[in-house]
Write a protein that holds these residues in place. Structure first.
Motif, PDB file in Angstrom:
ATOM      1  N   ALA A 114     -13.263  23.890  64.780  1.00  0.00           N
ATOM      2  CA  ALA A 114     -12.168  23.134  64.189  1.00  0.00           C
ATOM      3  C   ALA A 114     -12.627  21.517  64.203  1.00  0.00           C
ATOM      4  CB  ALA A 114     -10.719  23.033  65.122  1.00  0.00           C
ATOM      5  N   GLY A 115     -12.202  21.008  62.918  1.00  0.00           N
ATOM      6  CA  GLY A 115     -12.860  19.551  62.734  1.00  0.00           C
ATOM      7  C   GLY A 115     -13.965  19.580  61.908  1.00  0.00           C
ATOM      8  N   ASP A 116     -14.926  20.389  61.719  1.00  0.00           N
ATOM      9  CA  ASP A 116     -16.195  20.270  61.177  1.00  0.00           C
ATOM     10  C   ASP A 116     -15.980  19.653  59.681  1.00  0.00           C
ATOM     11  OD1 ASP A 116     -17.335  21.021  63.288  1.00  0.00           O
ATOM     12  OD2 ASP A 116     -17.958  22.991  62.536  1.00  0.00           O
ATOM     13  N   ARG A 117     -17.057  19.130  59.351  1.00  0.00           N
ATOM     14  CA  ARG A 117     -17.306  18.672  57.900  1.00  0.00           C
ATOM     15  C   ARG A 117     -18.322  19.453  57.198  1.00  0.00           C
ATOM     16  NH1 ARG A 117     -19.115  12.926  58.708  1.00  0.00           N
ATOM     17  NH2 ARG A 117     -20.325  13.953  60.314  1.00  0.00           N
ATOM     18  N   VAL A 118     -17.808  20.123  56.059  1.00  0.00           N
ATOM     19  CA  VAL A 118     -18.366  21.142  55.170  1.00  0.00           C
ATOM     20  C   VAL A 118     -18.978  20.875  53.711  1.00  0.00           C
ATOM     21  CG1 VAL A 118     -18.642  23.631  54.529  1.00  0.00           C
ATOM     22  CG2 VAL A 118     -17.540  22.768  56.730  1.00  0.00           C
ATOM     23  N   VAL A 119     -20.126  20.800  53.267  1.00  0.00           N
ATOM     24  CA  VAL A 119     -20.451  20.907  51.889  1.00  0.00           C
ATOM     25  C   VAL A 119     -20.364  21.877  51.359  1.00  0.00           C
ATOM     26  CG1 VAL A 119     -21.837  19.557  50.056  1.00  0.00           C
ATOM     27  CG2 VAL A 119     -21.431  18.508  52.130  1.00  0.00           C
ATOM     28  N   ASP A 120     -19.579  22.422  50.225  1.00  0.00           N
ATOM     29  CA  ASP A 120     -19.828  23.533  49.581  1.00  0.00           C
ATOM     30  C   ASP A 120     -20.196  23.266  48.105  1.00  0.00           C
ATOM     31  OD1 ASP A 120     -19.516  26.062  48.180  1.00  0.00           O
ATOM     32  OD2 ASP A 120     -17.591  26.106  48.688  1.00  0.00           O
ATOM     33  N   VAL A 121     -21.877  23.757  48.017  1.00  0.00           N
ATOM     34  CA  VAL A 121     -22.524  23.352  47.036  1.00  0.00           C
ATOM     35  C   VAL A 121     -22.624  24.157  45.877  1.00  0.00           C
ATOM     36  CG1 VAL A 121     -25.003  22.954  46.080  1.00  0.00           C
ATOM     37  CG2 VAL A 121     -24.240  22.069  48.387  1.00  0.00           C
ATOM     38  N   ALA A 122     -22.233  23.734  44.586  1.00  0.00           N
ATOM     39  CA  ALA A 122     -21.804  24.563  43.285  1.00  0.00           C
ATOM     40  C   ALA A 122     -20.797  25.631  43.723  1.00  0.00           C
ATOM     41  CB  ALA A 122     -23.003  25.550  43.003  1.00  0.00           C
ATOM     42  N   CYS A 123     -19.670  24.825  44.308  1.00  0.00           N
ATOM     43  CA  CYS A 123     -18.416  25.507  44.631  1.00  0.00           C
ATOM     44  C   CYS A 123     -17.513  26.327  43.559  1.00  0.00           C
ATOM     45  CB  CYS A 123     -17.345  24.487  45.523  1.00  0.00           C
ATOM     46  SG  CYS A 123     -16.830  23.291  44.276  1.00  0.00           S
ATOM     47  N   GLY A 124     -17.828  26.157  42.358  1.00  0.00           N
ATOM     48  CA  GLY A 124     -16.996  26.804  41.513  1.00  0.00           C
ATOM     49  C   GLY A 124     -15.536  26.696  41.743  1.00  0.00           C
ATOM     50  N   THR A 125     -14.920  27.636  41.487  1.00  0.00           N
ATOM     51  CA  THR A 125     -13.325  27.576  41.681  1.00  0.00           C
ATOM     52  C   THR A 125     -12.715  27.443  42.985  1.00  0.00           C
ATOM     53  OG1 THR A 125     -13.080  29.848  41.752  1.00  0.00           O
ATOM     54  CG2 THR A 125     -13.239  28.913  39.556  1.00  0.00           C
ATOM     55  N   GLY A 126     -13.509  27.363  44.122  1.00  0.00           N
ATOM     56  CA  GLY A 126     -13.308  27.164  45.291  1.00  0.00           C
ATOM     57  C   GLY A 126     -12.977  28.646  46.166  1.00  0.00           C
ATOM     58  N   LEU A 127     -13.696  29.397  45.644  1.00  0.00           N
ATOM     59  CA  LEU A 127     -13.440  31.105  46.208  1.00  0.00           C
ATOM     60  C   LEU A 127     -13.749  30.840  47.894  1.00  0.00           C
ATOM     61  CD1 LEU A 127     -14.701  33.126  43.748  1.00  0.00           C
ATOM     62  CD2 LEU A 127     -12.351  33.095  44.265  1.00  0.00           C
ATOM     63  N   ASN A 128     -14.587  29.908  48.298  1.00  0.00           N
ATOM     64  CA  ASN A 128     -15.011  29.911  49.792  1.00  0.00           C
ATOM     65  C   ASN A 128     -13.975  29.112  50.548  1.00  0.00           C
ATOM     66  OD1 ASN A 128     -17.516  31.173  49.440  1.00  0.00           O
ATOM     67  ND2 ASN A 128     -18.592  29.521  48.899  1.00  0.00           N
ATOM     68  N   PHE A 129     -13.018  28.338  49.864  1.00  0.00           N
ATOM     69  CA  PHE A 129     -12.293  27.194  50.594  1.00  0.00           C
ATOM     70  C   PHE A 129     -11.323  28.021  51.648  1.00  0.00           C
ATOM     71  CE2 PHE A 129     -12.521  24.020  46.881  1.00  0.00           C
ATOM     72  CZ  PHE A 129     -13.856  23.667  47.052  1.00  0.00           C
ATOM     73  N   PRO A 130     -10.666  29.048  51.200  1.00  0.00           N
ATOM     74  CA  PRO A 130      -9.801  29.667  52.037  1.00  0.00           C
ATOM     75  C   PRO A 130     -10.585  30.139  53.443  1.00  0.00           C
ATOM     76  CG  PRO A 130      -9.285  30.523  50.186  1.00  0.00           C
ATOM     77  CD  PRO A 130     -10.393  29.810  49.925  1.00  0.00           C
ATOM     78  N   LEU A 131     -11.851  30.707  53.256  1.00  0.00           N
ATOM     79  CA  LEU A 131     -12.570  31.086  54.448  1.00  0.00           C
ATOM     80  C   LEU A 131     -12.803  29.887  55.388  1.00  0.00           C
ATOM     81  CD1 LEU A 131     -14.749  33.626  52.645  1.00  0.00           C
ATOM     82  CD2 LEU A 131     -12.358  34.236  53.722  1.00  0.00           C
ATOM     83  N   ILE A 132     -13.318  28.863  54.771  1.00  0.00           N
ATOM     84  CA  ILE A 132     -13.724  27.644  55.573  1.00  0.00           C
ATOM     85  C   ILE A 132     -12.719  27.093  56.179  1.00  0.00           C
ATOM     86  CG2 ILE A 132     -14.723  25.410  55.394  1.00  0.00           C
ATOM     87  CD1 ILE A 132     -16.338  26.458  52.891  1.00  0.00           C
ATOM     88  N   GLU A 133     -11.165  27.004  55.440  1.00  0.00           N
ATOM     89  CA  GLU A 133     -10.241  26.125  55.908  1.00  0.00           C
ATOM     90  C   GLU A 133      -9.522  27.067  57.094  1.00  0.00           C
ATOM     91  OE1 GLU A 133      -8.325  23.556  55.351  1.00  0.00           O
ATOM     92  OE2 GLU A 133      -9.307  22.613  53.417  1.00  0.00           O
ATOM     93  N   GLU A 134      -9.982  28.181  57.266  1.00  0.00           N
ATOM     94  CA  GLU A 134      -9.465  29.059  58.261  1.00  0.00           C
ATOM     95  C   GLU A 134      -9.952  28.717  59.691  1.00  0.00           C
ATOM     96  OE1 GLU A 134      -9.107  33.758  59.595  1.00  0.00           O
ATOM     97  OE2 GLU A 134      -9.728  33.169  57.443  1.00  0.00           O
ATOM     98  N   ARG A 135     -11.390  28.059  59.477  1.00  0.00           N
ATOM     99  CA  ARG A 135     -12.300  27.990  60.758  1.00  0.00           C
ATOM    100  C   ARG A 135     -12.284  26.435  61.108  1.00  0.00           C
ATOM    101  NH1 ARG A 135     -13.205  32.195  58.202  1.00  0.00           N
ATOM    102  NH2 ARG A 135     -14.126  34.112  59.457  1.00  0.00           N
ATOM    103  N   ILE A 136     -11.974  25.427  59.903  1.00  0.00           N
ATOM    104  CA  ILE A 136     -12.169  24.080  60.144  1.00  0.00           C
ATOM    105  C   ILE A 136     -10.839  23.393  60.684  1.00  0.00           C
ATOM    106  CG2 ILE A 136     -14.299  23.931  59.067  1.00  0.00           C
ATOM    107  CD1 ILE A 136     -12.768  22.351  56.972  1.00  0.00           C
ATOM    108  N   GLY A 137      -9.696  24.018  60.152  1.00  0.00           N
ATOM    109  CA  GLY A 137      -8.542  23.462  59.887  1.00  0.00           C
ATOM    110  C   GLY A 137      -7.979  22.318  59.397  1.00  0.00           C
TER     111      GLY A 137
END
Length: 224
Positions: free
Chosen positions: A51-74
């Motif tokens: 929780a609280g981590d800062r993440v860079v998603d490189v070549a993120c496209g349409t953001g398909l990884n975002f929900p998976l990341i948000e679930e962990r960083i809050g």
């Protein structure tokens, strides 16, 4: 215009055309029933986020990884999504707005030239980095910005090695790339990812997935 500029222009044109239907089409890539979502989840788990981590998603496209990341960083965490193509980022913005995430910043730009924010906790790229010209430079720039012990994770496709010839041909045919397939295979960009991570990061790990048609590369930020 040099070769790198031509490649960037072609990638932008390709993904502008793909953006509208990218999310739906990705469920069938590289072949129907390929475990893409399970592999994305494995990549995000490898980031070892808190929780609280800062993440860079490189070549993120349409953001398909975002929900998976948000679930962990809050909501106290932060995502910076970087992509070369305006149309893909427009779809990512729709995803962010629909979810009401106030902690996502989207940046349009070439991953090779992106100025990573210092001290980030994690960097991830899925199914994209092997298409980026100068992939070794991207790994090095990210590693220099990564907090000590933070994770750099790359999930991407490759050509399977060590298989009978006929199986290798099947594997090659299953690998989609916006570049010329022959040129992409000849370039073997997954080896550039592996070599750069070994050189720039601590505890580098390499795992081949799905009969060698994909790989998961993980490394940790070091003291600099």
């Amino acid at each position: 215009m040099n070769d790198a500029d031509r490649e960037r222009a072609r990638l932008i044109d390709t993904y502008r055309k793909k953006a509208k239907h990218y999310d739906r089409a990705s469920r069938l890539a590289p072949v129907p029933f390929y475990p893409q979502r399970a592999q994305r989840l494995r990549a995000v788990r490898a980031l070892a986020l808190h929780a609280g981590d800062r993440v860079v998603d490189v070549a993120c496209g349409t953001g398909l990884n975002f929900p998976l990341i948000e679930e962990r960083i809050g909501p106290g965490g932060r995502i910076v999504g970087v992509d070369l193509t305006d149309a893909m980022l427009a779809r990512a913005r729709e995803r962010v707005d629909a979810a009401g995430w106030a902690n996502v910043r989207l940046v349009q730009g070439d991953a090779a030239d992106f100025a990573f924010p210092g001290g980030v906790d994690a960097i991830v790229s899925t199914y994209a980095l092997t298409q980026v010209p100068g992939v070794g430079r991207v790994i090095a720039h990210g590693a220099a910005a990564l907090a000590v012990g933070g994770r750099w994770v790359v999930l991407d496709l490759k050509v399977p090695d060590g298989l009978p010839g006929w199986m290798r041909q099947v594997g090659v045919a299953a690998v989609p790339t916006s570049a010329s397939l022959a040129a992409w295979v000849a370039r073997r960009p997954w080896e550039a990812v592996r070599d750069a991570m070994r050189e720039e990061l601590d505890d580098p790990r390499w795992t081949e997935l799905c009969l060698g048609t994909a790989f998961l590369a993980v490394g940790s930020g070091r003291v600099r």
